[in-house]
Design a protein around this motif. Structure first.
Motif, PDB file in Angstrom:
ATOM      1  N   LYS A  57       0.783  -1.202   0.046  1.00  0.00           N
ATOM      2  CA  LYS A  57       0.192  -0.111  -0.146  1.00  0.00           C
ATOM      3  C   LYS A  57       0.857   1.311  -0.022  1.00  0.00           C
ATOM      4  O   LYS A  57       0.674   2.251  -0.660  1.00  0.00           O
ATOM      5  CB  LYS A  57      -0.920  -0.043   1.139  1.00  0.00           C
ATOM      6  N   TRP A  60       2.850   1.813  -3.435  1.00  0.00           N
ATOM      7  CA  TRP A  60       2.059   2.076  -4.586  1.00  0.00           C
ATOM      8  C   TRP A  60       1.584   3.281  -4.620  1.00  0.00           C
ATOM      9  O   TRP A  60       1.493   4.092  -5.556  1.00  0.00           O
ATOM     10  CB  TRP A  60       0.825   1.041  -4.719  1.00  0.00           C
ATOM     11  N   ARG A  61       1.376   3.795  -3.412  1.00  0.00           N
ATOM     12  CA  ARG A  61       1.015   5.322  -3.072  1.00  0.00           C
ATOM     13  C   ARG A  61       2.353   6.170  -3.491  1.00  0.00           C
ATOM     14  O   ARG A  61       2.281   6.990  -4.237  1.00  0.00           O
ATOM     15  CB  ARG A  61       0.659   5.630  -1.928  1.00  0.00           C
ATOM     16  N   GLU A 242      -8.198   1.517  -3.083  1.00  0.00           N
ATOM     17  CA  GLU A 242      -7.110   2.638  -2.688  1.00  0.00           C
ATOM     18  C   GLU A 242      -7.923   3.849  -2.549  1.00  0.00           C
ATOM     19  O   GLU A 242      -7.779   4.322  -1.462  1.00  0.00           O
ATOM     20  CB  GLU A 242      -5.937   2.948  -3.702  1.00  0.00           C
ATOM     21  N   ASP A 245      -9.547   4.071   0.551  1.00  0.00           N
ATOM     22  CA  ASP A 245      -8.566   3.806   1.769  1.00  0.00           C
ATOM     23  C   ASP A 245      -8.591   2.407   2.200  1.00  0.00           C
ATOM     24  O   ASP A 245      -8.557   2.115   3.464  1.00  0.00           O
ATOM     25  CB  ASP A 245      -8.848   4.971   2.994  1.00  0.00           C
ATOM     26  N   TRP A 246      -8.711   1.557   1.314  1.00  0.00           N
ATOM     27  CA  TRP A 246      -8.744   0.011   1.498  1.00  0.00           C
ATOM     28  C   TRP A 246     -10.087  -0.397   2.210  1.00  0.00           C
ATOM     29  O   TRP A 246      -9.813  -1.617   2.638  1.00  0.00           O
ATOM     30  CB  TRP A 246      -7.479  -0.500   1.999  1.00  0.00           C
ATOM     31  N   LEU A 277      -4.879  -7.408   1.928  1.00  0.00           N
ATOM     32  CA  LEU A 277      -5.140  -5.922   1.646  1.00  0.00           C
ATOM     33  C   LEU A 277      -6.621  -5.295   1.967  1.00  0.00           C
ATOM     34  O   LEU A 277      -6.600  -4.128   2.063  1.00  0.00           O
ATOM     35  CB  LEU A 277      -4.807  -5.807   0.097  1.00  0.00           C
TER      36      LEU A 277
END
Ligand code: F0G
Length: 451
Positions: A57, A60-61, A242, A245-246, A277
């Protein structure tokens, strides 16, 4: 570095093979069913190949800031969950993905549902969701040194394939049903230099012919029977998760044609859940056009244990498919998430498309089945008012401008199709008005226009 951690598993009999061992038509030699990509290293909890959810996470951000081509792709930004290439350096990308998630406040209010969003996959480089799957499978084609790639298509796959092949320096062959695809899509295949053959048959017939061709010629098949296509088509789910926010939305609604997309979304949410995730699965519902509804019929007839193929008819030409290849995978996605499969009429599709247009979000008719389906699901009591729903819009409005113009001119639907919907249609129509070339005439036209 070897980026390849995958193998193929038959969806029917469970047989496992190495990626390079697949037959040219991607059917299992044992039972004839389709394959899914699987990553054995992911299941060993403490194994070195199991991805770490928290680290991913964060990574990826971070990549959203990167100027690297691979990081700027909304597919390859998530490459840790797409280890299908010997080297990610072989990826062929048009900077696909990274599509917007739009809030639909008017739709939500009209339906009395808390939150309705549209994930607009029509905002991809060739204006449909097919680009995300194409980059994955085209990269495999390039890595395996094919010179020719091919697909049968209702238009969008061919546009995505032709563009991606041109970028990769490969030749491409497109088989389309003559007279049954939208001009915008046909023009793209030509523009990107594909060899385009119009066949006097439907989509299903084109796929049958192509399957025969690839069995005896070194041509790489890029329809969604190719399991790598579906790996790329998983990535909008990462973007959606995403964006929330998951915390996944309650419900995802997708159009159903050859049923690759719903299959890919079913797979990815399951994988995300297994890898930690996300904490739960969203429902996945699939909507078909009434005249092209083999999966709906199969659920009604036998709980989707056997397909009920149809001769398909709908103006939503993208989903004019009567014998969908990935029906078993899509049925699992629906059943395992508690979603629904239903169909909508030509009038319902046209109205939903105009309503999305009135929210400032054009899409092609096949995409509008999602809103038509949501309205039906809500009316049936299957979507609660407190839910968060995401409609997956699969194609751009300019793909099929003729459809839109015909609707607004009042020439799209015949009276039987429009019966019972006349008022709604009249309120949504915005035909171009011929007026005198004077300010007074233009102002009068503005006054006369309905709100
Ligand atoms: N929406 C659009 C705009 C499409 O082009 C397609 C499929 C679908 C929905 C259905 O997706 O097949 O994964 O269930 N178009 C294919 C093509 C068949 O050839 O472009 P699916």
């Amino acid at each position: 570095m070897n980026d390849n951690l995958h193998q193929l598993r038959c969806f029917g009999c469970g047989a496992r093979i190495a990626g390079a061992e697949a037959q040219p038509d991607f059917r299992c030699a044992e039972c004839g069913d389709l394959f899914e990509v699987e990553y054995p290293g992911w299941v060993q909890r403490r194994g070195p190949d199991r991805p770490n959810a928290g680290a991913l996470k964060w990574l990826w951000r971070e990549r959203r800031m990167s100027s690297e081509a691979l990081d700027q792709s909304g597919v390859w930004r998530f490459r840790e969950l797409l280890p299908i290439l010997d080297s990610f350096g072989n990826a062929v990308s048009l900077r696909e993905g990274n599509t917007p998630l739009y809030h639909l406040p008017r739709t939500a209010k009209a339906l009395g549902i808390d939150q309705v969003f549209a994930k607009h996959q029509g905002m991809n480089p060739t204006s449909s969701f097919k680009d995300t799957g194409m980059t994955a499978a085209m990269s495999v084609a390039r890595e395996r040194r094919y010179e020719w790639v091919a697909c049968a298509s209702t238009g969008n796959t061919s546009a995505a394939m032709a563009a991606s092949a041109a970028r990769a320096g490969l030749r491409s062959l497109v088989l389309i049903p003559e007279g049954k695809i939208a001009w915008g899509k046909l023009s793209q295949a030509m523009d990107y230099g594909a060899v385009t053959c119009q066949l006097k048959t439907d989509f299903d017939g084109c796929l049958t012919v192509l399957t025969e061709i690839v069995r005896s010629n070194p041509i790489y098949l890029l329809n969604s029977v190719n399991p790598y296509r579906l790996e790329g088509q998983k990535t909008p789910a990462f973007e959606i998760a995403e964006a929330f926010d998951w915390n996944v939305p309650d419900h995802l609604i997708v159009p159903g044609g050859n049923l690759g997309n719903s299959s890919a979304l079913g797979k990815v949410f399951r994988e995300m859940h297994e890898l930690g995730l996300i904490a739960r699965l969203p429902r996945i519902s699939v909507i078909q056009a009434e005249g092209a509804n083999p999966l709906v019929r199969s659920f009604a007839a036998n709980g989707a244990t056997e397909l009920q193929p149809v001769e398909a008819h709908t103006r939503a030409t993208a989903i004019r498919i009567g014998n969908p290849a990935s029906w078993r995978k899509a049925a699992r996605a629906i059943q395992s998430t508690g979603g629904w499969c239903l169909d909508v009429s030509e009038a319902e599709i046209a109205i939903a498309k105009a309503e999305l247009g009135a929210e400032g979000l054009g899409c092609e008719p096949a995409s509008a089945v999602t809103l038509a389906g949501l309205k039906k699901l809500h009316a049936q009591g299957n979507v609660a008012s407190g839910e968060t729903v995401v409609l997956v819009l699969t194609g751009h409005t300019l793909k099929d401008a003729d459809y839109t113009i015909d609707f607004h001119r009042g020439t799209l639907l015949n009276p039987e199709e429009a019966a019972g919907y006349e008022k709604q249609i009249a309120a949504l129509r915005r035909d171009a008005i011929a007026v005198d070339a004077t300010p007074a005439a233009v102002l009068a036209a503005m006054k006369g226009a309905s709100k």
